[in-house]
Design an enzyme around this catalytic site. Structure first.
Site, PDB file in Angstrom:
ATOM      1  N   GLY A 160       0.795  -1.206   0.000  1.00 19.00           N
ATOM      2  CA  GLY A 160       0.000   0.000   0.000  1.00 19.00           C
ATOM      3  C   GLY A 160       0.831   1.261   0.000  1.00 19.00           C
ATOM      4  O   GLY A 160       2.005   1.245   0.338  1.00 19.00           O
ATOM      5  N   THR A 161       0.208   2.338  -0.445  1.00 21.54           N
ATOM      6  CA  THR A 161       0.777   3.677  -0.378  1.00 21.54           C
ATOM      7  C   THR A 161       1.626   4.036  -1.584  1.00 21.54           C
ATOM      8  O   THR A 161       2.369   3.217  -2.110  1.00 21.54           O
ATOM      9  CB  THR A 161       1.649   3.867   0.879  1.00 21.54           C
ATOM     10  OG1 THR A 161       0.871   3.628   2.029  1.00 21.54           O
ATOM     11  CG2 THR A 161       2.193   5.280   0.969  1.00 21.54           C
ATOM     12  N   THR A 162       1.510   5.283  -1.973  1.00 18.76           N
ATOM     13  CA  THR A 162       2.472   5.888  -2.883  1.00 18.76           C
ATOM     14  C   THR A 162       2.877   7.231  -2.293  1.00 18.76           C
ATOM     15  O   THR A 162       2.020   8.057  -1.973  1.00 18.76           O
ATOM     16  CB  THR A 162       1.873   6.103  -4.290  1.00 18.76           C
ATOM     17  OG1 THR A 162       1.442   4.840  -4.819  1.00 18.76           O
ATOM     18  CG2 THR A 162       2.900   6.713  -5.231  1.00 18.76           C
TER      19      THR A 162
END
EC number: 3.4.25.1
Length: 203
Positions: free
Chosen positions: A7-9
């Protein structure tokens, strides 16, 4: 272990007059969305910021530790710690904890004599960058950054480029989404754009 890193950018961009950090707001565990309101970009001091991709708990723990350390530095030395020194401090903390690591990839950004950006892995490896990305959508974000970055980019242009990189990652990476946090760090200090400003820029 791998589940924690999904997850996440996050994106960081050095501009001629400051630094831009941006991240999405989704927190996920495996294929499940746990939250749509997670902050992944944090103020460390007046001209210093951190963005993290990985375990939210580990990111918050590191942020608390760094805030305490920079306050102690101010009390002892009488001025704000430099961006490079904060990156070195963070690297030392991560390396010292490598057998029980902070699960994440971290971006340290700030402005002292000039804007600067560093990326750090969980073992304490540190690299100075003009632009970078981390997290599950990093390949998508890097494609946008490499296409749009130029050495004389200003903060206004950097903000638009960072938003574009996160927006593209949101479209293609299922672990990225649910809004954007975006901050700038300039000679004037740390500033977080509000939701209305971001929505207007995304139109």
């Amino acid at each position: 272990m791998a589940e924690k890193l999904k997850g996440t950018t996050t994106v960081g961009i050095v501009c001629k007059d400051g630094v831009v950090l941006a991240a999405d707001r989704r927190a996920s565990l495996g294929n499940m969305v746990l939250s749509k309101e997670v902050t992944k970009v944090f103020q460390i001091d007046d001209h210093l910021a951190l963005a993290g991709a990985g375990s939210v708990g580990d990111i918050l723990s590191l942020v608390r530790l760094l805030r305490a350390e920079v306050k102690l530095y101010r009390a002892k030395v009488g001025r704000e710690i430099s961006v490079k020194a904060l990156a070195t401090l963070t690297s030392n903390i991560l390396h010292g904890s490598r057998f029980m690591p902070y699960f994440g990839w971290f971006l340290i950004a700030g402005y002292d004599e000039k804007p600067a950006l560093y990326s750090l892995d969980m073992a304490g490896g540190v690299t100075e960058d003009k632009f970078t990305a981390a997290g599950s959508g990093m390949e998508l974000a890097f494609a946008v950054l490499e296409d749009g970055y130029k050495d004389d980019i200003n903060v206004e242009e950097g903000v638009k480029l960072a938003l574009k990189a996160i927006k593209i990652a949101t479209r293609r990476d299922v672990f990225t989404g649910d809004g954007i946090t975006l901050v700038t760090v300039t000679e004037e200090g740390y500033r977080e754009l509000n939701r209305e400003e971001i929505e207007a820029l995304l139109k």
